[in-house]
Design a protein around this motif. Structure first.
Motif, PDB file in Angstrom:
ATOM      1  N   PRO A 299       0.797  -1.102   0.144  1.00 37.00           N
ATOM      2  CA  PRO A 299      -0.183  -0.123  -0.042  1.00 37.00           C
ATOM      3  C   PRO A 299       0.804   1.105   0.109  1.00 37.00           C
ATOM      4  CG  PRO A 299      -1.065  -1.576   1.566  1.00 37.00           C
ATOM      5  CD  PRO A 299       0.569  -2.201   0.979  1.00 37.00           C
ATOM      6  N   VAL A 300       2.102   1.217   0.576  1.00 39.52           N
ATOM      7  CA  VAL A 300       2.828   2.446   0.845  1.00 39.52           C
ATOM      8  C   VAL A 300       3.272   2.692  -0.657  1.00 39.52           C
ATOM      9  CG1 VAL A 300       4.951   3.450   1.516  1.00 39.52           C
ATOM     10  CG2 VAL A 300       3.671   1.951   3.103  1.00 39.52           C
ATOM     11  N   ALA A 301       3.692   1.632  -1.236  1.00 40.20           N
ATOM     12  CA  ALA A 301       4.327   1.975  -2.733  1.00 40.20           C
ATOM     13  C   ALA A 301       3.037   2.403  -3.799  1.00 40.20           C
ATOM     14  CB  ALA A 301       4.570   0.446  -3.189  1.00 40.20           C
ATOM     15  N   GLU A 302       1.963   1.754  -3.555  1.00 38.63           N
ATOM     16  CA  GLU A 302       0.821   2.366  -4.396  1.00 38.63           C
ATOM     17  C   GLU A 302       0.668   3.757  -4.212  1.00 38.63           C
ATOM     18  OE1 GLU A 302      -1.855   2.449  -7.205  1.00 38.63           O
ATOM     19  OE2 GLU A 302      -0.557   0.941  -6.899  1.00 38.63           O
ATOM     20  N   GLY A 303       0.585   4.054  -2.898  1.00 36.98           N
ATOM     21  CA  GLY A 303       0.527   5.529  -2.716  1.00 36.98           C
ATOM     22  C   GLY A 303       1.430   6.679  -3.247  1.00 36.98           C
ATOM     23  N   ILE A 304       2.763   5.989  -3.236  1.00 35.15           N
ATOM     24  CA  ILE A 304       3.690   6.583  -3.969  1.00 35.15           C
ATOM     25  C   ILE A 304       3.399   6.845  -5.426  1.00 35.15           C
ATOM     26  CG2 ILE A 304       6.295   6.723  -4.395  1.00 35.15           C
ATOM     27  CD1 ILE A 304       6.829   5.298  -1.856  1.00 35.15           C
ATOM     28  N   ARG A 305       3.074   5.681  -5.829  1.00 38.92           N
ATOM     29  CA  ARG A 305       2.989   5.646  -7.361  1.00 38.92           C
ATOM     30  C   ARG A 305       1.945   6.726  -7.788  1.00 38.92           C
ATOM     31  NH1 ARG A 305      -0.759   4.276 -11.078  1.00 38.92           N
ATOM     32  NH2 ARG A 305      -2.089   3.511  -9.372  1.00 38.92           N
ATOM     33  N   LYS A 306       0.823   6.756  -7.089  1.00 41.90           N
ATOM     34  CA  LYS A 306      -0.169   7.682  -7.268  1.00 41.90           C
ATOM     35  C   LYS A 306       0.011   9.049  -7.041  1.00 41.90           C
ATOM     36  CE  LYS A 306      -3.915   4.468  -6.400  1.00 41.90           C
ATOM     37  NZ  LYS A 306      -5.308   4.119  -5.493  1.00 41.90           N
ATOM     38  N   ALA A 307       0.932   9.453  -6.043  1.00 41.33           N
ATOM     39  CA  ALA A 307       1.469  10.727  -5.603  1.00 41.33           C
ATOM     40  C   ALA A 307       2.193  11.134  -6.675  1.00 41.33           C
ATOM     41  CB  ALA A 307       2.051  10.901  -4.421  1.00 41.33           C
ATOM     42  N   VAL A 308       2.942  10.555  -7.372  1.00 41.06           N
ATOM     43  CA  VAL A 308       3.682  11.078  -8.606  1.00 41.06           C
ATOM     44  C   VAL A 308       2.989  11.154  -9.574  1.00 41.06           C
ATOM     45  CG1 VAL A 308       5.652  10.292 -10.188  1.00 41.06           C
ATOM     46  CG2 VAL A 308       6.202   9.750  -7.616  1.00 41.06           C
ATOM     47  N   GLU A 309       2.059  10.221  -9.970  1.00 43.10           N
ATOM     48  CA  GLU A 309       1.257  10.282 -11.113  1.00 43.10           C
ATOM     49  C   GLU A 309       0.127  11.682 -11.022  1.00 43.10           C
ATOM     50  OE1 GLU A 309      -1.931   7.519 -13.697  1.00 43.10           O
ATOM     51  OE2 GLU A 309      -1.849   7.362 -11.381  1.00 43.10           O
TER      52      GLU A 309
END
Length: 923
Positions: A857-867
């Motif tokens: 989940p932390v990784a997914e949050g990072i991906r979305k934040a960059v996007e």
């Protein structure tokens, strides 16, 4: 003033020395001098009616008299011990310790001392009142008077038979108890004023005439041209110089030949004569003090029988015979006695050239033609006319040149003719010399030519040639335009400046090349000079000698053609120049150099004009010391070295100055020493003088002691104050240093912290760098290994970052990396995670106490934040914004290495990128 003119007196026969006038000193103090002498220290002493002076070769020094008034000097004498005796009126003096002292006074009121002689260890005085004898033991003893005229001179009788005295009445002999007895002479005129004994024991008597008393006691008749004789002088070379009352000097050579002395002395009354120790003869006359130099060269002039000054050429048969060609008086022969004899020849009177061809042939050429003188016979050769120049050929023949043709003769027969090129331009050939290979060199007013078997060749056309020397087919030496030129056969020239005034070249038997001029001459080894010029190296130094080809006094400066030179023997040459013939050595005979004796003249200052030995000077006085040494031959060569003890023990550099000044010498006692030197002769015994410099009042001993005591008291007080001040300063400094240490320690700690931070931070993004990441991983992994929890790692890569850089530029790419880094840091703030830049466009996130389920989940949050940043990306085809791909991995196994977790995370990242990017994938 010494007049810088030279002329040759008539030759001295069979003596090997020739007197040459060297100048006259016209100082009023030496005109009509009455007496001359030379002391062993080299000084020339001159006595006159006004006093006594001495000469060191440059300067005249007045000798202070025994009284304040000027005193007349009648005669001077130097005894074997070197003491100077002076006759003044009726007083006899000697010079002791640098001053004149009276030793005896003639009792007669009208006594006048006329002559001083040293005989048998005592001084004999010839006076108006008789003859006296003086020695320091017995004092003054009168021997009576020959007659009422007293005595003019004294000498020992021939055969040591007694004492002779002369006066107006003739010659008298001392017979002891019987007194003086007259000795008759066989001619009228009994006056005798001077006597001189020669090496053969003959006693010469000068008066109205010159007489001789032989060693056997026989009286000779009057001989010679001298009349009314005042003085006689016998030189060391055997010449007798006779000074007359009004007709100058006559000279009798050792073999009995008479001649008149210098024309400059004709009509003069000669008052004194002296031969010094270095080869000068001094003659006192009314016009001044004349100096003659004795040399080994002689001049033959019109005064010796030359009928003309138009001399064209000279040749030598042997050491005794010299041939002279004249223009207008034909051929002349000069024999061993230097008698000039005319020789009649068919070639007439207008001769231009001579050539001697051993063993007994003399060739002579002139306007009438060519003649051969052989075995006493003279014949004219008909095939050659109007001869300009002659040269002996190396093949035994003869070269002869006229205005149109060069002839070669063998045994007097012409066997070759060479037509001259451009005879009008080359009408005057000054020199012609055989080259040694069947060719000949010729020098003219326009240059140099060479004639060989192929004909006439112009070698050099640089103008008039003053002298030519050649005996090689390859090269010749020239004097041209004030230069010495080495001229090669092909015309190549090597030039160096010639000796000033040089006009003759000569090669001696030792292989030396000579330049000879009016004022002097010089020599150098010919081969060394040749090699240096050809190689372009520094040429060897020329050895220079004084005495060149000066013009004889009274001889017109006439010259036909160019000066001519011929060898007499290995050491002597004959030179025809300036209307005269000189026969002698090119190297002047050098007088032995005796070490010069130096004398301190004076020690003085502004306050003390003439100091005595041991004089005391005030401190600060500029002390002047003057010294002198005599050299009557070459005074300019004298050098001086000095030192002052105890200041320096080293001798000074050589100097020509004859004085030195010392200023601000410290108080004390000093010894000044000076010595003189000449090239090859240095004085060993220096002249010495002592003096002292007195201290000022504040330099006295008791004043200095008192000053030292006061200084010590003040120094003690100053030291005490200084120590107290120093202690206070040290205490204050201690506290200051402690505070400074604390401050510096704090600053150092802060600097270390900042340095550590800089070492663990990525400079572009501001987040942790790879090194900090690895350090954190080691700590976190150590906790995992102890069973304290799990650890997760996210590997993050910016999608299509290279195309982004290519499209938007590297500056925009750097900005993307910074934005992604800040987004990563913001996304994991609540997770106690470490965000680091792993390299290039890769980032890594370390999640302590996270397993894979918690990390995704932390990784997914990072991906979305960059996007969600929606950064434009025009370099990709699928999406137009910047995205990231993330690989996640976690491990709780204690035996697993951390690198394995990184590897799984990297593999997961690879899977995410392979799945189309902008994706999260877990291991």
């Amino acid at each position: 003033m010494l007049l810088g003119l030279w002329f040759a007196a008539a030759p001295v026969h069979a003596s090997g020395h020739f007197a040459r006038w060297a100048g006259v000193y016209e100082d009023a103090r030496v005109r009509g001098s009455t007496a001359l002498a030379q002391t062993p220290d080299g000084f020339l002493w001159v006595g006159s009616e006004s006093g006594l002076i001495r000469f060191d070769g440059l300067t005249w020094y007045e000798e202070k008299g025994f009284s304040a008034q000027p005193f007349a000097v009648n005669d001077l004498l130097v005894d074997p011990r070197g003491r100077l005796w002076v006759a003044s009126a009726n007083t006899l003096l000697w010079r002791q310790n640098g001053t004149l002292q009276v030793v005896a006074t003639l009792p007669e009121q009208d006594a006048q001392i006329r002559r001083l002689r040293w005989i048998g260890g005592a001084v004999y005085l010839a006076a108006r009142t008789g003859v006296y004898r003086f020695d320091p033991v017995h004092g003054l003893v009168r021997l009576g008077s020959p007659d009422r005229f007293g005595a003019y001179d004294i000498a020992v009788d021939v055969g040591d038979k007694g004492l002779l005295a002369v006066n107006e009445g003739g010659v008298f002999v001392w017979r002891g108890a019987q007194g003086w007895q007259r000795r008759s002479l066989d001619a009228p005129g009994q006056l005798v004023t001077s006597m001189q004994r020669d090496a053969h024991g003959t006693l010469w008597l000068g008066g109205y005439t010159l007489r001789a008393l032989s060693a056997e006691g026989r009286e000779g008749p009057s001989e010679g041209p001298a009349k009314r004789i005042r003085k006689l002088l016998l030189l060391r070379n055997g010449e007798l110089w006779v000074a007359t009352h009004s007709n100058g000097i006559y000279i009798r050579s050792r073999d009995g030949h008479w001649r008149a002395g210098s024309r400059r002395l004709h009509g003069e009354m000669i008052t004194a004569l002296l031969e010094d120790s270095v080869g000068n003869v001094w003659v006192a006359a009314g016009t001044g003090l004349h100096r003659f130099v004795l040399s080994d060269s002689e001049w033959i002039t019109t005064a010796d029988g030359l009928p003309t000054t138009l001399i064209a050429s000279v040749a030598t048969e042997d050491a005794n015979t010299t041939w002279v060609a004249t223009y207008g008086n034909g051929l002349l022969k000069v024999d061993e006695d230097r008698r000039v004899q005319p020789v009649s020849t068919p070639c007439g009177e207008m001769l231009l050239s001579l050539a001697w061809q051993a063993p007994q042939t003399l060739w002579l050429g002139g306007e009438t033609g060519l003649c051969r003188y052989q075995g006493g016979r003279v014949e004219r050769l008909p095939d050659v006319d109007e001869v300009q120049s002659l040269a002996v050929a190396s093949d035994g023949g003869l070269w002869a040149l006229n205005r149109k043709t060069l002839f070669h003769l063998t045994n007097g027969v012409v066997d070759r003719r060479v037509q001259r090129l451009d005879p009008e331009r080359l009408s005057s050939v000054f020199y012609m010399q055989d080259a040694g290979d069947g060719s000949v060199w010729l020098a003219s007013g326009t240059g140099v030519a060479r004639v060989d078997r192929d004909g006439w060749h112009a070698v050099d056309q640089h103008g008039e040639v003053d002298a030519l020397l050649a005996n090689s087919p390859n090269y010749a030496w020239l004097l041209q335009a004030k230069n010495l030129v080495l001229l090669m056969q092909d015309g190549q020239r090597y030039v160096q400046p010639a000796l000033s005034g040089a006009w003759l070249l000569w090669r001696d038997a030792a292989g030396n090349l000579w330049q000879i001029g009016r004022k002097g001459k010089a020599r150098v080894n010919e081969q060394r000079l040749y090699n240096a010029l050809r190689a372009g190296q520094r040429v060897p130094a020329w050895e220079q000698f004084a005495g060149g080809v000066e013009q004889e006094e009274g001889v017109p400066p006439s010259q036909i053609g160019t000066p001519s030179i011929a060898a007499v023997n290995a050491n002597r040459v004959a030179i025809a120049a300036l209307g005269q013939v000189r026969i002698g050595s090119l190297v002047p005979a050098s007088a032995p150099q005796t070490p010069p004796q130096v004398e301190v003249l004076s020690v003085s200052s502004a306050e003390v004009k003439q100091a005595q030995e041991g004089q005391k000077f005030a401190f600060g006085d500029a002390i002047q010391i003057r010294f002198v040494a005599a050299n009557l031959q070459n005074p300019q060569a004298l050098r001086f070295r000095y030192r002052i003890l105890p200041i320096t023990k080293a001798w000074s550099q050589e100097t020509t100055e004859r004085g030195v000044s010392f200023a601000q010498l410290p108080p004390g006692r000093y010894l000044f020493e000076v010595r003189a030197c000449l090239p090859g002769a240095e004085g060993k015994t220096p002249a010495r003088v002592t003096f002292s410099v007195l201290p000022r009042w504040y330099q006295l001993g008791w004043v200095r002691l008192l000053g030292v005591f006061a200084l010590l008291v003040m120094l003690g007080a100053a030291i005490t104050l200084l120590l107290r001040w120093r202690v206070r300063r040290l205490v204050a400094r201690k506290y200051e240093l402690e505070r400074e240490v604390r401050l510096r320690t704090s600053e150092l700690q802060e600097a270390n912290r900042r340095l550590a931070e800089l070492a663990s931070t990525d400079t572009l993004t501001g987040i942790a760098n790879r090194r900090a990441f690895h350090d954190a991983c080691q700590q976190a992994w150590a906790a995992v290994q102890t069973g304290s929890g799990s650890l997760a790692v996210l590997m993050i890569d910016v999608d299509y970052f290279k195309p982004y850089n290519d499209t938007h530029g590297h500056a925009a790419g750097d900005e993307v990396l910074r934005s992604v880094a800040q987004t990563l840091r913001a996304s994991v703030q609540a997770e106690e995670a470490l965000v680091a830049r792993y390299g290039g466009e890769e980032f890594v996130v370390l999640l302590p106490r996270h397993n894979l389920a918690a990390a995704l989940p932390v990784a997914e949050g990072i991906r979305k934040a960059v996007e969600a940043l929606a950064i434009p990306h025009h370099g990709r085809k699928d999406l137009a914004i910047v995205t990231v791909s993330i690989g996640a991995a976690a491990s709780t196994l204690r035996d697993e290495e951390f690198d394995a977790v990184l590897t799984r995370a990297d593999m997961a990242l690879y899977t995410a990128k392979s799945s189309g990017r902008n994706w999260v994938c877990g291991d």
